[in-house]
Design a protein around this motif. Structure first.
Motif, PDB file in Angstrom:
ATOM      1  N   GLU A   1     -40.599   0.546  -4.171  1.00  8.31           N
ATOM      2  CA  GLU A   1     -40.146   0.843  -4.701  1.00  8.31           C
ATOM      3  C   GLU A   1     -40.205   2.050  -5.768  1.00  8.31           C
ATOM      4  OE1 GLU A   1     -37.536  -0.337  -6.714  1.00  8.31           O
ATOM      5  OE2 GLU A   1     -37.369  -2.159  -5.377  1.00  8.31           O
TER       6      GLU A   1
ATOM      7  N   THR B   1     -33.795   1.206   4.623  1.00 15.40           N
ATOM      8  CA  THR B   1     -34.668   0.347   3.875  1.00 15.40           C
ATOM      9  C   THR B   1     -36.404   0.873   4.511  1.00 15.40           C
ATOM     10  OG1 THR B   1     -32.991  -1.635   5.262  1.00 15.40           O
ATOM     11  CG2 THR B   1     -35.103  -1.730   4.480  1.00 15.40           C
ATOM     12  N   LEU B   2     -36.706   0.341   2.982  1.00 12.90           N
ATOM     13  CA  LEU B   2     -38.172   0.896   2.502  1.00 12.90           C
ATOM     14  C   LEU B   2     -38.696  -0.244   2.707  1.00 12.90           C
ATOM     15  CD1 LEU B   2     -38.086   3.099  -0.739  1.00 12.90           C
ATOM     16  CD2 LEU B   2     -38.022   3.790   2.002  1.00 12.90           C
TER      17      LEU B   2
ATOM     18  N   VAL C   1     -34.777   8.380  -6.205  1.00 11.79           N
ATOM     19  CA  VAL C   1     -33.186   8.276  -6.884  1.00 11.79           C
ATOM     20  C   VAL C   1     -33.289   8.778  -8.388  1.00 11.79           C
ATOM     21  CG1 VAL C   1     -32.366   6.745  -8.929  1.00 11.79           C
ATOM     22  CG2 VAL C   1     -32.711   6.015  -6.446  1.00 11.79           C
TER      23      VAL C   1
ATOM     24  N   PRO D   1     -28.829   4.225  -6.077  1.00 13.10           N
ATOM     25  CA  PRO D   1     -29.510   3.405  -5.352  1.00 13.10           C
ATOM     26  C   PRO D   1     -28.878   2.182  -4.733  1.00 13.10           C
ATOM     27  CG  PRO D   1     -29.828   3.981  -8.274  1.00 13.10           C
ATOM     28  CD  PRO D   1     -28.578   4.667  -7.368  1.00 13.10           C
TER      29      PRO D   1
ATOM     30  N   LYS E   1     -38.271   4.428  -3.871  1.00 14.39           N
ATOM     31  CA  LYS E   1     -37.240   5.120  -4.315  1.00 14.39           C
ATOM     32  C   LYS E   1     -36.763   4.905  -5.846  1.00 14.39           C
ATOM     33  CE  LYS E   1     -33.550   1.687  -4.958  1.00 14.39           C
ATOM     34  NZ  LYS E   1     -32.266  -0.255  -4.887  1.00 14.39           N
ATOM     35  N   THR E   2     -37.724   4.882  -6.168  1.00 18.67           N
ATOM     36  CA  THR E   2     -37.997   5.399  -7.694  1.00 18.67           C
ATOM     37  C   THR E   2     -37.940   7.258  -8.065  1.00 18.67           C
ATOM     38  OG1 THR E   2     -38.939   3.691  -8.939  1.00 18.67           O
ATOM     39  CG2 THR E   2     -38.444   5.429 -10.027  1.00 18.67           C
TER      40      THR E   2
ATOM     41  N   ILE F   1     -30.613   2.872  -1.098  1.00 18.47           N
ATOM     42  CA  ILE F   1     -31.444   2.332  -0.507  1.00 18.47           C
ATOM     43  C   ILE F   1     -32.271   0.807  -0.935  1.00 18.47           C
ATOM     44  CG2 ILE F   1     -33.999   2.854  -1.314  1.00 18.47           C
ATOM     45  CD1 ILE F   1     -33.099   5.983  -2.354  1.00 18.47           C
ATOM     46  N   THR F   2     -32.698   0.121   0.145  1.00 17.22           N
ATOM     47  CA  THR F   2     -33.138  -1.544   0.318  1.00 17.22           C
ATOM     48  C   THR F   2     -34.197  -1.058   0.106  1.00 17.22           C
ATOM     49  OG1 THR F   2     -31.333  -1.554   1.552  1.00 17.22           O
ATOM     50  CG2 THR F   2     -32.405  -3.652   1.576  1.00 17.22           C
ATOM     51  N   THR F   3     -34.888  -2.288  -0.419  1.00 20.08           N
ATOM     52  CA  THR F   3     -37.092  -2.684  -0.546  1.00 20.08           C
ATOM     53  C   THR F   3     -37.109  -3.549   0.247  1.00 20.08           C
ATOM     54  OG1 THR F   3     -36.674  -2.734  -2.894  1.00 20.08           O
ATOM     55  CG2 THR F   3     -36.984  -0.547  -2.260  1.00 20.08           C
TER      56      THR F   3
END
Length: 677
Positions: free
Chosen positions: A389, A372-373, A396, A403, A392-393, A406-408
């Protein structure tokens, strides 16, 4: 664009104005050269001459003059009905020259003194009666131009610059009022000629330029000729011809210089001092032990810090392309070095600035892991989410992480903020540390031993230092006396099979080369070493010797271990998960009879005295935990040294320029030194 057009116009006019004197000069000079060269060649057959240090000659060229400012009253008796501003023209420059430049030096001096024309015509202007008016001048000077000459590459190309002292020679002008277009049959007014008043008798300005020497004679000629095309720029400042009004002149000069000098016979023992002797020797030492190195277990903080005005990952973090991922290895991070990294604690910061790549690599190897970010921003949750995000980008797109793993989310401040309610000091630095994305995970494969929960740090990285050959193990080539006797020297090193390697050229008397550069992967070998030097008189000398070389190899020795733990801002008690880590991971690694050096540090935020006490309290906190762990196993054989360095930047592990450096400085470093054998 106007200046470019003016320059083109000037170039077209220069041949018609000045071709006869320059052309005549070149024809006469080259004719003389063609007669002299064969005669001298016959007289000096098989004799070599050094390059001259003194040159004499003549320089000629064209001055491309550009006028700016304003000119109105021409003299006390005549003021035209219009003001003239811009103009241009081409004038002749011709001057004898003197030049001194030692053959083995980049530096020299030049002197030119001669005729310098700044003639030109002002742009046509309209008078009140709509009549065109023209103004031209034959302004000229006797110029004296001393310059410093510099050949940056010790080649034929050179730069020069210096002052220009000019004495007025001609100050005449011609003024012509044209015919009104409305009355084409009207007779033109007679031209008005005269001399400008208020002309400065002496002008002091400057110039810079460049040239290229083209030798016209071989070194078998005592008299050596050189042809040097050159160009110089003489800016407008200092070049105001008159003490009144604002007329100024900028000049670009292009031309050629013909120079001659007398070379010294480098084979005449009566004129040349004998070359100094050099003593050449080689020292290839035996294997020299390297110093003790520390293997380090480096903690990996689970934070990524963002710049104040951006939600993009800062460029100080190492970001890979998709093609680089296959070559990424956690234990070979020296390949992926961040930008603008200082030498201080370089290895450790290379690790940290690769945190996203280490995370992506570990998630690839552990497909069930999730993260989790959490982005924290004082600007609000939306800004924090944008920061999360962006990470995460990257994971990914570059590491091809699904995706869904990964939770944001975004929030106003981190779970453990640096800025506390009521704080008033150094808020800017505290807020820099709170603008971050926290990496949270419940997957043990990603986390430090015994850690769990949202603030658990990532698994540390082991830094295993490579022992490098100490300078004392290098092969040393000593060429005693080369500084005075030689202009340069090189090495040719041949092995038993005749394979030759070349090194150099050098100018210093002693050169050290790593044995690996010569031996490669060979453990040892016999070599013939030839020194080839050129004396300052131009002679080539050679000296040869033999040497047996041994490749330096790292010593097999027990290395020390280094652990670090990181504290939160202004905290001195190790959190519970660190207690277990220190007890169950670090304590068993302490060998019998070892010395444990514990030094505490802080960042630069806060009062210096408080930080000194805080760092010592942190170090003592760690000592207590380790002593307790040793006591439980019945051990009391370990010697402890405890130091608190506070915010002392000469002792701190890192600098304090970025939030990540400040966070890593809130640390206690544990060095475990085995007992000497």
């Amino acid at each position: 664009m106007d200046n470019i057009n003016n320059l083109k116009k000037g170039l077209r006019n220069s041949w018609s104005l000045n071709n006869l004197p320059i052309k005549g000069l070149l024809v006469v000079s080259l004719t003389w050269l063609s007669v002299q060269t064969p005669v001298q060649a016959q007289q000096t057959l098989e004799v070599k001459y050094a390059k001259p240090s003194w040159y004499f000659g003549v320089a000629g060229g064209a001055n491309f003059n550009f006028y700016e400012g304003s000119t109105h009253q021409l003299n006390a008796g005549f003021t035209p009905p219009a003001t003239f501003h811009e103009g241009d023209g081409v004038g002749l420059f011709i001057a004898p020259l003197l030049e001194y430049r030692p053959a083995d030096s980049r530096w020299g001096v030049m002197l030119q003194a001669g005729y310098d024309s700044r003639k030109g015509s002002f742009d046509q202007v309209k008078t009140a009666c709509d009549c065109p008016a023209d103004l031209s001048t034959d302004l000229s000077y006797i110029t004296v131009e001393p310059s410093v000459r510099f050949a940056p590459f010790k080649s034929n190309f050179y730069l020069y610059g210096g002052p220009r002292l000019a004495f007025n020679l001609d100050k005449s002008f011609t003024y012509q009022l044209g015919i009104n277009p409305a009355f084409p049959d009207q007779a033109p007014s007679p031209a008005v000629t005269g001399e400008f008043n208020e002309i400065e008798k002496t002008i002091l300005s400057m110039q810079i330029g460049a040239g290229y020497d083209i030798p016209l004679s071989s070194d078998s000629n005592k008299t050596q000729f050189v042809l040097s095309p050159f160009v110089s720029f003489q800016p407008y400042f200092g070049q105001n011809p008159r003490s009144t009004e604002t007329w100024n002149i900028t000049t670009i000069r292009a031309g050629v210089a013909l120079k001659l000098g007398q070379g010294r016979n480098i084979q005449e023992s009566t004129d040349v001092l004998p070359d100094r002797e050099v003593q050449f020797s080689v020292n290839s030492p035996a294997n020299i032990p390297g110093e003790r190195r520390m293997s380090e277990i480096f903690p990996l903080r689970n934070y990524v810090f963002f710049n104040t005005e951006s939600t993009e990952i800062p460029n100080r973090y190492v970001l890979l392309t998709k093609d680089q991922v296959k070559d990424f290895k956690e234990d070979q991070l020296e390949v992926f070095v961040p930008k603008n990294l200082s030498d201080r604690s370089k290895r450790q910061m290379i690790v940290y600035y690769n945190v996203l790549n280490i995370l992506g690599d570990r998630m690839q190897k552990n497909p069930s892991s999730t993260i989790t970010l959490v982005g924290s921003s004082k600007k609000g949750p939306a800004d924090g989410l944008a920061m999360a995000e962006s990470i995460k980008t990257y994971l990914v797109n570059v590491f091809v992480i699904n995706p869904s793993r990964i939770t944001t989310k975004g929030q106003n401040k981190p779970n453990i903020p640096s800025e506390q309610p009521g704080a008033t000091l150094e808020l800017e630095l505290l807020r820099e540390g709170d603008r971050r994305v926290s990496i949270e995970s419940a997957s043990p494969d990603l986390l430090m031993e015994f850690q769990s929960g949202p603030d658990a740090q990532l698994k540390p990285v082991q830094i295993v230092p490579l022992q490098e050959a100490p300078v004392e193990s290098y092969v040393t080539f000593n060429n005693k006396g080369a500084g005075e006797a030689l202009s340069s020297w090189s090495l040719q090193i041949a092995d038993e099979q005749g394979k030759v390697q070349s090194f150099g050229p050098y100018t210093q008397e002693e050169v050290s080369i790593p044995g690996k550069s010569i031996l490669g992967s060979r453990p040892e070998g016999d070599y013939k070493v030839k020194m080839i030097g050129q004396t300052k008189s131009g002679k080539i000398i050679e000296k040869e010797t033999s040497v047996h070389m041994v490749l330096w190899t790292p010593t097999k020795m027990e290395e020390g271990l280094r652990y670090s733990i990181i504290y939160e801002f202004n905290k001195s008690k190790a959190i519970t998960i660190y207690e277990k880590y220190l007890t169950d991971v670090v304590t068993p690694k302490i060998p019998v009879g070892a010395t444990v050096i514990i030094h505490g540090h802080t960042d630069i935020i806060g009062e210096e005295v408080h930080n000194q006490d805080l760092s010592l309290a942190r170090a003592n906190d760690v000592k207590s935990i380790l002593q307790s762990g040793l006591s439980k196993t019945g051990r009391n054989d370990v010697k402890f040294e405890v130091l608190g360095y506070g915010e002392d930047e000469n002792k701190s592990p890192f600098e304090n320029k970025t939030p990540e450096e400040r966070f890593y400085n809130r640390t206690v470093v544990i060095d475990i030194i085995p007992a000497a054998k």
